[in-house]
Design an enzyme around this catalytic site. Structure first.
Site, PDB file in Angstrom:
ATOM      1  N   GLY A 169       0.849  -1.194   0.000  1.00  0.00           N
ATOM      2  CA  GLY A 169       0.000   0.000   0.000  1.00  0.00           C
ATOM      3  C   GLY A 169       0.878   1.234   0.000  1.00  0.00           C
ATOM      4  CG  PHE A 200       2.961   6.731   5.071  1.00  0.00           C
ATOM      5  CD1 PHE A 200       3.844   5.723   4.748  1.00  0.00           C
ATOM      6  CD2 PHE A 200       1.604   6.494   4.886  1.00  0.00           C
ATOM      7  CE1 PHE A 200       3.393   4.505   4.264  1.00  0.00           C
ATOM      8  CE2 PHE A 200       1.144   5.282   4.406  1.00  0.00           C
ATOM      9  CZ  PHE A 200       2.047   4.290   4.095  1.00  0.00           C
ATOM     10  N   GLY A 201       4.482   7.556   2.542  1.00  0.00           N
ATOM     11  CA  GLY A 201       5.464   6.755   1.819  1.00  0.00           C
ATOM     12  C   GLY A 201       4.824   5.443   1.395  1.00  0.00           C
ATOM     13  CE  LYS A 259       2.551   3.970   7.848  1.00  0.00           C
ATOM     14  NZ  LYS A 259       1.191   4.051   8.313  1.00  0.00           N
ATOM     15  CG  ASP A 278      -6.594   7.377  10.962  1.00  0.00           C
ATOM     16  OD1 ASP A 278      -7.723   7.735  10.571  1.00  0.00           O
ATOM     17  OD2 ASP A 278      -5.635   7.217  10.184  1.00  0.00           O
TER      18      ASP A 278
HETATM   19  P1  ATP Z   1      -1.619   7.447   5.831  1.00  0.00           P
HETATM   20  O1  ATP Z   1      -2.987   7.519   6.462  1.00  0.00           O
HETATM   21  O2  ATP Z   1      -0.549   8.127   6.624  1.00  0.00           O
HETATM   22  O3  ATP Z   1      -1.635   7.828   4.379  1.00  0.00           O
HETATM   23  P2  ATP Z   1      -1.946   4.679   5.436  1.00  0.00           P
HETATM   24  O4  ATP Z   1      -3.236   4.592   6.150  1.00  0.00           O
HETATM   25  O5  ATP Z   1      -2.047   4.661   3.959  1.00  0.00           O
HETATM   26  O6  ATP Z   1      -1.188   5.950   5.918  1.00  0.00           O
HETATM   27  P3  ATP Z   1      -1.205   2.105   6.579  1.00  0.00           P
HETATM   28  O7  ATP Z   1      -2.621   1.967   6.997  1.00  0.00           O
HETATM   29  O8  ATP Z   1      -0.175   1.858   7.620  1.00  0.00           O
HETATM   30  O9  ATP Z   1      -0.938   3.535   5.936  1.00  0.00           O
HETATM   31  O10 ATP Z   1      -0.900   1.129   5.384  1.00  0.00           O
HETATM   32  C1  ATP Z   1      -1.540   1.208   4.135  1.00  0.00           C
HETATM   33  C2  ATP Z   1      -2.050  -0.158   3.715  1.00  0.00           C
HETATM   34  O11 ATP Z   1      -0.953  -1.097   3.719  1.00  0.00           O
HETATM   35  C3  ATP Z   1      -3.087  -0.760   4.657  1.00  0.00           C
HETATM   36  O12 ATP Z   1      -4.404  -0.329   4.374  1.00  0.00           O
HETATM   37  C4  ATP Z   1      -2.903  -2.239   4.386  1.00  0.00           C
HETATM   38  O13 ATP Z   1      -3.573  -2.602   3.194  1.00  0.00           O
HETATM   39  C5  ATP Z   1      -1.388  -2.353   4.159  1.00  0.00           C
HETATM   40  N1  ATP Z   1      -0.714  -2.692   5.421  1.00  0.00           N
HETATM   41  C6  ATP Z   1      -0.225  -1.853   6.362  1.00  0.00           C
HETATM   42  N2  ATP Z   1       0.318  -2.496   7.392  1.00  0.00           N
HETATM   43  C7  ATP Z   1       0.182  -3.812   7.120  1.00  0.00           C
HETATM   44  C8  ATP Z   1       0.525  -5.037   7.816  1.00  0.00           C
HETATM   45  N3  ATP Z   1       1.141  -5.008   9.004  1.00  0.00           N
HETATM   46  N4  ATP Z   1       0.206  -6.202   7.228  1.00  0.00           N
HETATM   47  C9  ATP Z   1      -0.421  -6.231   6.025  1.00  0.00           C
HETATM   48  N5  ATP Z   1      -0.788  -5.140   5.330  1.00  0.00           N
HETATM   49  C10 ATP Z   1      -0.491  -3.943   5.851  1.00  0.00           C
END
Ligand code: ATP
Ligand code: MG
Length: 288
Positions: free
Chosen positions: A15, A19-20, A39, A134
């Site tokens: 994903g 953030f990256g 991440k 969140d």
């Molecule tokens: P931001 O809100 O800062 O843009 P984000 O919500 O996009 O961040 P995360 O939720 O940490 O960031 O990760 C994005 C996606 O990556 C998640 O929705 C999930 O699909 C996948 N992901 C994150 N962490 C994991 C994990 N530990 N195992 C499997 N998939 C993960």
């Protein structure tokens, strides 16, 4: 791609966000390998962000619970902070909502299991004075055993302060409690609000506010809709058509506009004897 750690072999991108990116990797552990998730947070302003990120990492590193994604370690590389954590292989609650929408929502037994996981995980956080901030379907992951794991707390809030968020519905906080929308204090009950909306969406297949909102709605318009629909409480009668009335009661006590009138977590545990029993059975099944 080289993540800057010899033990990690990236397999694919899971994903990406503001953030990256999030990578699925193989991590070498002696003679064995295991899948982990990394991440990678690009730090735009290392001076300002590092201390905050480290503080959050410290908090996350102290948490250990079956319903919280397990932190493994962290490292810095070329202006990025990398958080190595447990890989949850079964997608997110968002995927479940999408898959079950046409069938009229998630099956009751699965709903009960997910909800118990969620409130047990949340209780663990709240007891330690950690507010998730969140909670939304994308941030609830599922492991290989279909158990819910909270992910993505703290860090994303540091990296994207609320004032920087675009005020458009699609990227906006449709799960954000009204007190935060009004610039008030985020507290434990703000998490309860968001969790109530996730519960609603698991049953009905959509966020209750989305159909009423224009995708380009301004922030005040979002707040006005939320206020009109949830003061004193959100009408969850639609849930009655398919689920036991207890779910309507639970949801209607969670999605309550006034923070003081909103149910608190301890009361949620004992709102219904069947739910209480399920949760307590689950407590004694865990090995920590
Ligand atoms: P931001 O809100 O800062 O843009 P984000 O919500 O996009 O961040 P995360 O939720 O940490 O960031 O990760 C994005 C996606 O990556 C998640 O929705 C999930 O699909 C996948 N992901 C994150 N962490 C994991 C994990 N530990 N195992 C499997 N998939 C993960
Ligand atoms: Mg997320």
């Amino acid at each position: 791609m080289d993540l800057g750690d010899a033990k990690l072999r990236p397999l694919r991108v899971l994903g990406s966000g503001s953030f990256g990116r999030v990578f699925l990797c193989m991590q070498r552990e002696g003679r064995h390998e295991r899948k982990v998730c990394v991440k990678r947070i690009i730090m735009r302003n290392v001076k300002n962000e590092l201390a905050l990120i480290k503080e959050e990492i410290y908090i996350i590193s102290q948490l250990r619970h079956p319903n919280i994604v397990q932190f493994i370690r962290h490292f810095m590389h070329a202006g990025t902070m990398n958080i190595v954590m447990e890989y949850a292989s079964n997608g997110t609650i968002r995927n479940v909502i999408q898959q079950t929408r046409s069938a009229g929502g998630v099956a009751s037994a699965r709903l009960l299991r997910y909800f118990s996981d969620m409130i047990i995980g949340l209780e663990y956080l709240h007891i330690r004075h950690v507010i998730h901030r969140d909670i939304k379907p994308e941030n609830m992951l599922l492991d290989a055993n279909d158990r819910v794991k909270f992910a993505d707390f703290g860090i994303s809030n540091i990296h994207t302060p609320l004032k920087e968020l675009p005020w458009r519905v699609l990227g906006t906080p449709l799960y954000m409690a009204p007190e935060i929308m009004c610039g008030g204090k985020c507290d434990f009950k703000s998490d309860i609000w968001s969790l109530g909306l996730v519960l609603y969406e698991l049953c009905i297949g959509r966020n209750p506010f989305i159909s009423v909102l224009d995708p380009n709605a301004r922030f005040e318009q979002v707040h006005n809709v939320v206020k009109a629909m949830s003061r004193p409480k959100l009408d969850c009668q639609l849930m009655r058509q398919r689920y036991d009335p207890v779910w309507t009661r639970i949801c209607e006590s969670m999605v309550v506009y006034d923070q003081n009138q909103r149910i608190c977590l301890p009361d949620l545990f004992c709102l219904d004897p069947f739910i209480t029993l399920t949760i307590y059975k689950q407590y004694f099944n865990y090995s920590y």
